[in-house]
Design an enzyme around this catalytic site. Structure first.
Site, mmCIF file in Angstrom:
data_model
loop_
_atom_site.group_PDB
_atom_site.id
_atom_site.type_symbol
_atom_site.label_atom_id
_atom_site.label_comp_id
_atom_site.label_asym_id
_atom_site.label_seq_id
_atom_site.Cartn_x
_atom_site.Cartn_y
_atom_site.Cartn_z
ATOM 1 N N LYS A 1 0.849 -1.211 0.000
ATOM 2 C CA LYS A 1 0.000 0.000 0.000
ATOM 3 C C LYS A 1 0.875 1.248 0.000
ATOM 4 O O LYS A 1 0.621 2.206 -0.733
ATOM 5 C CB LYS A 1 -0.872 0.003 1.238
ATOM 6 C CG LYS A 1 -1.451 1.356 1.620
ATOM 7 C CD LYS A 1 -2.277 1.325 2.872
ATOM 8 C CE LYS A 1 -1.480 1.434 4.143
ATOM 9 N NZ LYS A 1 -1.081 2.807 4.520
ATOM 10 N N ASN A 2 1.954 1.231 0.797
ATOM 11 C CA ASN A 2 2.761 2.444 0.967
ATOM 12 C C ASN A 2 3.732 2.703 -0.175
ATOM 13 O O ASN A 2 4.437 3.706 -0.164
ATOM 14 C CB ASN A 2 3.491 2.409 2.303
ATOM 15 C CG ASN A 2 2.503 2.568 3.461
ATOM 16 O OD1 ASN A 2 1.342 2.919 3.247
ATOM 17 N ND2 ASN A 2 2.947 2.270 4.663
ATOM 18 N N CYS B 1 -3.902 12.071 13.685
ATOM 19 C CA CYS B 1 -4.674 10.828 13.613
ATOM 20 C C CYS B 1 -4.399 10.079 14.911
ATOM 21 O O CYS B 1 -3.730 10.573 15.813
ATOM 22 C CB CYS B 1 -4.245 10.009 12.396
ATOM 23 S SG CYS B 1 -2.587 9.392 12.557
ATOM 24 N N ARG C 1 1.356 14.151 13.367
ATOM 25 C CA ARG C 1 1.757 13.898 11.963
ATOM 26 C C ARG C 1 1.672 15.168 11.110
ATOM 27 O O ARG C 1 0.937 15.251 10.143
ATOM 28 C CB ARG C 1 0.907 12.778 11.379
ATOM 29 C CG ARG C 1 1.045 11.507 12.209
ATOM 30 C CD ARG C 1 0.301 10.350 11.619
ATOM 31 N NE ARG C 1 0.990 9.857 10.417
ATOM 32 C CZ ARG C 1 0.488 8.892 9.661
ATOM 33 N NH1 ARG C 1 -0.689 8.373 9.951
ATOM 34 N NH2 ARG C 1 1.139 8.469 8.591
ATOM 35 N N ASP D 1 5.584 0.182 11.861
ATOM 36 C CA ASP D 1 4.328 -0.431 11.401
ATOM 37 C C ASP D 1 4.199 -1.884 11.816
ATOM 38 O O ASP D 1 3.155 -2.494 11.598
ATOM 39 C CB ASP D 1 4.209 -0.328 9.871
ATOM 40 C CG ASP D 1 4.010 1.109 9.440
ATOM 41 O OD1 ASP D 1 4.118 1.380 8.236
ATOM 42 O OD2 ASP D 1 3.780 1.967 10.310
ATOM 43 N N ARG E 1 -8.145 -0.655 5.311
ATOM 44 C CA ARG E 1 -7.356 0.384 4.635
ATOM 45 C C ARG E 1 -6.060 -0.179 4.101
ATOM 46 O O ARG E 1 -5.530 0.304 3.105
ATOM 47 C CB ARG E 1 -7.037 1.531 5.606
ATOM 48 C CG ARG E 1 -8.228 2.303 6.071
ATOM 49 C CD ARG E 1 -7.806 3.537 6.813
ATOM 50 N NE ARG E 1 -6.813 4.282 6.038
ATOM 51 C CZ ARG E 1 -6.278 5.428 6.461
ATOM 52 N NH1 ARG E 1 -6.602 5.918 7.640
ATOM 53 N NH2 ARG E 1 -5.399 6.062 5.711
HETATM 54 C C1 EPZ Z 1 4.681 6.746 6.311
HETATM 55 O O1 EPZ Z 1 3.903 7.735 6.948
HETATM 56 C C2 EPZ Z 1 3.775 5.527 6.200
HETATM 57 N N1 EPZ Z 1 2.622 5.867 5.370
HETATM 58 C C3 EPZ Z 1 3.322 5.102 7.599
HETATM 59 O O2 EPZ Z 1 2.547 3.915 7.451
HETATM 60 C C4 EPZ Z 1 4.560 4.780 8.433
HETATM 61 O O3 EPZ Z 1 4.165 4.453 9.733
HETATM 62 C C5 EPZ Z 1 5.502 5.997 8.464
HETATM 63 O O4 EPZ Z 1 5.822 6.403 7.115
HETATM 64 C C6 EPZ Z 1 6.808 5.700 9.190
HETATM 65 O O5 EPZ Z 1 7.451 4.623 8.568
HETATM 66 C C7 EPZ Z 1 2.775 5.901 4.022
HETATM 67 O O6 EPZ Z 1 3.851 5.681 3.496
HETATM 68 C C8 EPZ Z 1 1.550 6.244 3.219
HETATM 69 P P1 EPZ Z 1 6.734 10.074 8.354
HETATM 70 P P2 EPZ Z 1 4.438 9.259 6.967
HETATM 71 O O7 EPZ Z 1 6.582 11.354 7.607
HETATM 72 O O8 EPZ Z 1 5.275 9.528 5.767
HETATM 73 C C9 EPZ Z 1 7.138 13.270 11.840
HETATM 74 C C10 EPZ Z 1 0.766 2.468 7.870
HETATM 75 O O9 EPZ Z 1 0.432 1.892 8.905
HETATM 76 N N2 EPZ Z 1 6.992 14.274 10.772
HETATM 77 O O10 EPZ Z 1 7.855 9.162 8.006
HETATM 78 O O11 EPZ Z 1 3.282 10.130 7.218
HETATM 79 C C11 EPZ Z 1 5.874 12.443 12.011
HETATM 80 O O12 EPZ Z 1 4.970 13.108 12.854
HETATM 81 C C12 EPZ Z 1 1.181 3.919 7.911
HETATM 82 O O13 EPZ Z 1 0.818 1.941 6.726
HETATM 83 C C13 EPZ Z 1 7.111 15.609 11.095
HETATM 84 O O14 EPZ Z 1 7.323 15.978 12.251
HETATM 85 O O15 EPZ Z 1 5.379 9.252 8.237
HETATM 86 C C14 EPZ Z 1 6.403 11.162 12.606
HETATM 87 O O16 EPZ Z 1 6.584 11.349 14.003
HETATM 88 C C15 EPZ Z 1 0.990 4.509 9.304
HETATM 89 N N3 EPZ Z 1 6.972 16.544 10.104
HETATM 90 C C16 EPZ Z 1 7.771 11.004 11.942
HETATM 91 O O17 EPZ Z 1 8.120 12.311 11.456
HETATM 92 C C17 EPZ Z 1 6.753 16.178 8.800
HETATM 93 O O18 EPZ Z 1 6.645 17.080 7.928
HETATM 94 C C18 EPZ Z 1 7.777 10.032 10.761
HETATM 95 O O19 EPZ Z 1 6.726 10.411 9.902
HETATM 96 C C19 EPZ Z 1 6.640 14.809 8.493
HETATM 97 C C20 EPZ Z 1 6.780 13.871 9.489
#
Ligand code: EPZ
Length: 438
Positions: free
Chosen positions: A22-23, A117, A122, A309, A401
């Site tokens: 999915k990702n 969420c 996030r 995850d 999802r």
């Molecule tokens: C991706 O989410 C995945 N989703 C998530 O999978 C996964 O848990 C996550 O990466 C971490 O591996 C998809 O790829 C669609 P991040 P993403 O930006 O990109 C902080 C699932 O279960 N952050 O890597 O949204 C954020 O709050 C889902 O399939 C900022 O502070 O995650 C988090 O604490 C859940 N500012 C950390 O970084 C930003 O601008 C990592 O987030 C962006 C992120």
């Protein structure tokens, strides 16, 4: 809203087939916005988030054909609207992946700010900071992010992420493909899904180097063309089924996976007593080892470390392992929602800030529990498979999802699980009819 009813105690035995990731599918679908030519994606997982991303693409003017259930042919030749509306973004945060492609190709984008969420705030500040460095003007208006490129387009820039962000890396990589000059992304996410997106972009004529390493270089080009691409297998679904074999004391053959993307998942699960054989490049064999499960501490971190995850699924497994396991969640600030539901089933878990201590083994008793997010739902299914008696899991739209027909796959290997349809949520199968007639 649909529920699952599970009667535990059945060891799983047989073969499961892993779906596309999915990702990886989500950013690859968004990448279609970068060109007016057709992008055909194969091996898409049949899950709700893919349907949501398809709706987003169609809402902005793209045409999506589904010649078969897991293949989408996307044409973004006639994009009328450079926007991702709130009602889509609020249901799927990954809608923000439209931001980079829209501003790269059209010079402007309007994307609703994703709310927080269940697993955390996030924010997308790192995405926006990167676009600003590339010359974009970014401001907020009524809950939307408005991004505008300079008259002569985005410019290549050196971007250093203070925190690793998967979709942040993906958004900026896509934006950079059509920028003037070179973009360097430092402290980039190294997930296989980032690499898969880069492979699609390069098939489209982009010049992306270093995806999968901490430093990615992108040389901007004038335009991108159409391409075909097959999405990589889902490493989190793979890990989830390895845990399912071990927690039920069964034995599963896991097909169409990519063991190479699961190195740390496999390594950690072997450490705690799961027997995992890499049969070939796309097949694993998993079962509980002869010495049983024993406790193991865990710290989640960005790839190639153990993925966040898989943390909820690991916690469910540790409830059946001998000893204390200290789990440290370093990626999200609130990713223990499943712990309280597991406690209601009898698990002995103490949560404090970023740590959860599991004291096992403990008998789990079936109960009515509630899913809160995608991976928490998976951990409740795993617990239900081993619990005494009947577990009812509510709000399984969370699991729909990101897991393709999980109850069908589990039933096929001996689980006593059934979906109880509640009339409110349109069953996924109606989307299948829709897909079939597209
Ligand atoms: C991706 O989410 C995945 N989703 C998530 O999978 C996964 O848990 C996550 O990466 C971490 O591996 C998809 O790829 C669609 P991040 P993403 O930006 O990109 C902080 C699932 O279960 N952050 O890597 O949204 C954020 O709050 C889902 O399939 C900022 O502070 O995650 C988090 O604490 C859940 N500012 C950390 O970084 C930003 O601008 C990592 O987030 C962006 C992120």
């Amino acid at each position: 809203m649909d529920k699952f009813r599970i009667r535990g105690g059945k060891p799983l035995k047989g073969r499961v087939t892993i779906s596309g990731a999915k990702n990886s599918a989500l950013p690859c679908m968004a990448a279609a916005i970068l060109t007016s030519e057709d992008i055909t994606l194969h091996n898409l997982p049949y899950v709700r988030d893919i349907i949501t991303m398809r709706r987003l693409l169609e809402d902005i003017g793209a045409h999506v054909l589904t010649p078969e259930l897991r293949t989408h042919k996307i044409s973004a030749a006639h994009i009328e609207l450079q926007a991702a509306p709130y009602d889509l973004v609020k249901t799927m945060r990954a809608s923000v992946l439209a931001l980079g492609p829209l501003i790269a190709r059209f010079g402007k984008a309007r994307v609703s700010l994703p709310g927080g969420c269940a697993i955390g705030a996030r924010p997308i500040d790192l995405h926006l900071a990167g676009l600003t460095k590339m010359g974009a003007e970014v401001f907020l208006e009524a809950g939307d992010v408005i991004a505008r490129a300079p008259e002569d387009g985005l410019k290549g820039a050196e971007i250093s992420f203070e925190k690793i962000s998967v979709t942040g890396t993906e958004n900026l990589m896509m934006a950079a493909t059509l920028a003037h000059g070179r973009t360097v992304i430092n402290n980039a996410a190294r997930e296989p899904e980032v690499k898969d997106l880069a492979e699609l972009l390069n098939k489209m004529g982009a010049r992306v180097r270093g995806a999968g390493t901490p430093t990615i270089q992108i040389e901007g080009v004038e335009g991108l063309s159409g391409a075909q691409h097959t999405i990589i297998p889902d490493r989190i679904e793979t890990g989830t089924f390895i845990v399912a074999a071990a927690i039920t004391n069964g034995e599963l053959e896991i097909k169409d996976c990519n063991p190479e993307h699961c190195n740390r998942i496999i390594g950690k699960l072997r450490e705690v007593g799961v027997e995992i054989e890499e049969v070939n490049q796309s097949t694993l064999h998993a079962r509980r080892g002869p010495r049983g499960l024993h406790a193991g501490d865990l710290r989640t971190e960005p790839y190639p470390a153990f993925p966040t995850d898989m943390q909820a699924q690991y916690m469910a497994l540790m409830t059946q392992a001998t000893g204390h396991s200290v789990i440290t969640e370093t990626v999200f600030e609130n990713r223990y929602m499943h712990a309280s539901e597991l406690q209601r089933m009898g698990a002995r878990i103490q949560v404090s800030h970023d740590k959860a201590i599991v004291d096992g083994p403990g008998k789990l008793i079936g109960a009515r529990v509630q899913a809160s997010d995608l991976r928490a739902s998976a951990s409740l299914v795993l617990a239900g498979l081993v619990a005494d008696g009947e577990t009812t899991i509510e709000r399984v739209y969370h699991i729909d999802r990101g897991y393709e027909k999980i109850e069908t796959k589990l039933k096929a290997v001996g689980a006593d699980i059934e979906r109880i349809r509640e009339s409110v949520t349109a069953p996924l199968s109606s989307a299948r009819d829709d897909a079939a007639t597209a």
